[in-house]
Design a protein around this motif. Structure first.
Motif, PDB file in Angstrom:
ATOM      1  N   UNK A  16       0.884  -1.165   0.000  1.00  0.00           N
ATOM      2  CA  UNK A  16       0.000   0.000   0.000  1.00  0.00           C
ATOM      3  C   UNK A  16       0.922   1.216   0.000  1.00  0.00           C
ATOM      4  N   UNK A  17       0.826   2.015  -1.061  1.00  0.00           N
ATOM      5  CA  UNK A  17       1.676   3.190  -1.226  1.00  0.00           C
ATOM      6  C   UNK A  17       0.777   4.417  -1.155  1.00  0.00           C
ATOM      7  N   UNK A  18       0.993   5.263  -0.157  1.00  0.00           N
ATOM      8  CA  UNK A  18       0.143   6.433   0.061  1.00  0.00           C
ATOM      9  C   UNK A  18       0.852   7.680  -0.453  1.00  0.00           C
ATOM     10  N   UNK A  50      -2.331   1.978  -4.565  1.00  0.00           N
ATOM     11  CA  UNK A  50      -1.859   3.351  -4.400  1.00  0.00           C
ATOM     12  C   UNK A  50      -3.049   4.179  -3.915  1.00  0.00           C
ATOM     13  N   UNK A  51      -2.865   4.851  -2.780  1.00  0.00           N
ATOM     14  CA  UNK A  51      -3.902   5.717  -2.232  1.00  0.00           C
ATOM     15  C   UNK A  51      -3.508   7.171  -2.474  1.00  0.00           C
ATOM     16  N   UNK A  52      -4.317   7.876  -3.247  1.00  0.00           N
ATOM     17  CA  UNK A  52      -4.119   9.305  -3.476  1.00  0.00           C
ATOM     18  C   UNK A  52      -4.862  10.020  -2.353  1.00  0.00           C
ATOM     19  N   UNK A  56      -9.892  15.523   0.287  1.00  0.00           N
ATOM     20  CA  UNK A  56     -10.757  16.524   0.901  1.00  0.00           C
ATOM     21  C   UNK A  56     -10.221  17.942   0.719  1.00  0.00           C
ATOM     22  N   UNK A  57      -8.953  18.073   0.342  1.00  0.00           N
ATOM     23  CA  UNK A  57      -8.350  19.391   0.165  1.00  0.00           C
ATOM     24  C   UNK A  57      -8.625  19.945  -1.234  1.00  0.00           C
ATOM     25  N   UNK A  58      -8.884  21.241  -1.341  1.00  0.00           N
ATOM     26  CA  UNK A  58      -9.115  21.839  -2.656  1.00  0.00           C
ATOM     27  C   UNK A  58      -7.894  21.738  -3.575  1.00  0.00           C
ATOM     28  N   UNK A  59      -6.720  21.659  -2.998  1.00  0.00           N
ATOM     29  CA  UNK A  59      -5.488  21.587  -3.795  1.00  0.00           C
ATOM     30  C   UNK A  59      -5.142  20.172  -4.242  1.00  0.00           C
ATOM     31  N   UNK A  60      -5.917  19.181  -3.817  1.00  0.00           N
ATOM     32  CA  UNK A  60      -5.597  17.783  -4.127  1.00  0.00           C
ATOM     33  C   UNK A  60      -5.774  17.487  -5.611  1.00  0.00           C
ATOM     34  N   UNK A  61      -4.877  16.677  -6.122  1.00  0.00           N
ATOM     35  CA  UNK A  61      -4.908  16.231  -7.504  1.00  0.00           C
ATOM     36  C   UNK A  61      -5.704  14.930  -7.553  1.00  0.00           C
ATOM     37  N   UNK A  62      -6.505  14.746  -8.584  1.00  0.00           N
ATOM     38  CA  UNK A  62      -7.312  13.534  -8.723  1.00  0.00           C
ATOM     39  C   UNK A  62      -6.425  12.298  -8.853  1.00  0.00           C
ATOM     40  N   UNK A  81      -3.710  -0.928  -8.413  1.00  0.00           N
ATOM     41  CA  UNK A  81      -4.955  -0.172  -8.428  1.00  0.00           C
ATOM     42  C   UNK A  81      -4.682   1.142  -7.710  1.00  0.00           C
ATOM     43  N   UNK A  82      -5.254   2.213  -8.206  1.00  0.00           N
ATOM     44  CA  UNK A  82      -5.142   3.509  -7.533  1.00  0.00           C
ATOM     45  C   UNK A  82      -6.536   4.023  -7.242  1.00  0.00           C
ATOM     46  N   UNK A  83      -6.676   4.647  -6.089  1.00  0.00           N
ATOM     47  CA  UNK A  83      -7.956   5.229  -5.715  1.00  0.00           C
ATOM     48  C   UNK A  83      -7.710   6.461  -4.852  1.00  0.00           C
ATOM     49  N   UNK A  84      -8.622   7.391  -4.933  1.00  0.00           N
ATOM     50  CA  UNK A  84      -8.551   8.562  -4.075  1.00  0.00           C
ATOM     51  C   UNK A  84      -9.108   8.239  -2.704  1.00  0.00           C
ATOM     52  N   UNK A  85      -8.617   8.929  -1.699  1.00  0.00           N
ATOM     53  CA  UNK A  85      -9.131   8.720  -0.346  1.00  0.00           C
ATOM     54  C   UNK A  85      -8.890   9.977   0.484  1.00  0.00           C
ATOM     55  N   UNK A  86      -9.484   9.979   1.634  1.00  0.00           N
ATOM     56  CA  UNK A  86      -9.292  11.070   2.576  1.00  0.00           C
ATOM     57  C   UNK A  86      -9.249  10.474   3.970  1.00  0.00           C
TER      58      UNK A  86
END
Length: 96
Positions: A16-18, A50-52, A56-62, A81-86
């Motif tokens: 798991x790479x964050x 991979x967890x992006x 939740x931040x406005x500056x976050x990249x998709x 697999x990559x996914x966005x998270x907060x």
């Protein structure tokens, strides 16, 4: 702590790479560390998530943009697999 990662690679079943998706200034560093880590023959064929983080931040990249920055399209030695998270504590919840 990255220096000790190699000591554990033979025993892992996956990675798991964050990535801090809000810190674009460190994407080059993340790509280098990610590439160096996946270059280990001990990880060949092992799944990678991979967890992006910090979506939740406005500056976050998709997540798709983080995938491009990391060069995930060229990863062939393992499934990924990559996914966005907060990873934030919800309002009113107790902190661990």
């Amino acid at each position: 702590i990255r220096r000790v990662w190699r000591s554990y690679l033979a025993e892992v079943h996956g990675v798991v790479f964050v990535v801090d998706a809000g810190d674009t200034a460190r994407f080059l560093e993340c790509k280098a560390v990610f590439s160096e880590t996946l270059a280990s023959p001990l990880l060949h064929g092992k799944p990678v998530l991979v967890l992006a983080n910090k979506q939740d931040l406005p500056s976050a990249v998709a997540a798709a943009d983080v995938a491009q920055q990391l060069g995930l399209a060229s990863v062939t030695q393992c499934p990924y697999h990559i996914t966005g998270c907060s990873a934030i504590t919800p309002p009113g919840a107790a902190q661990d």
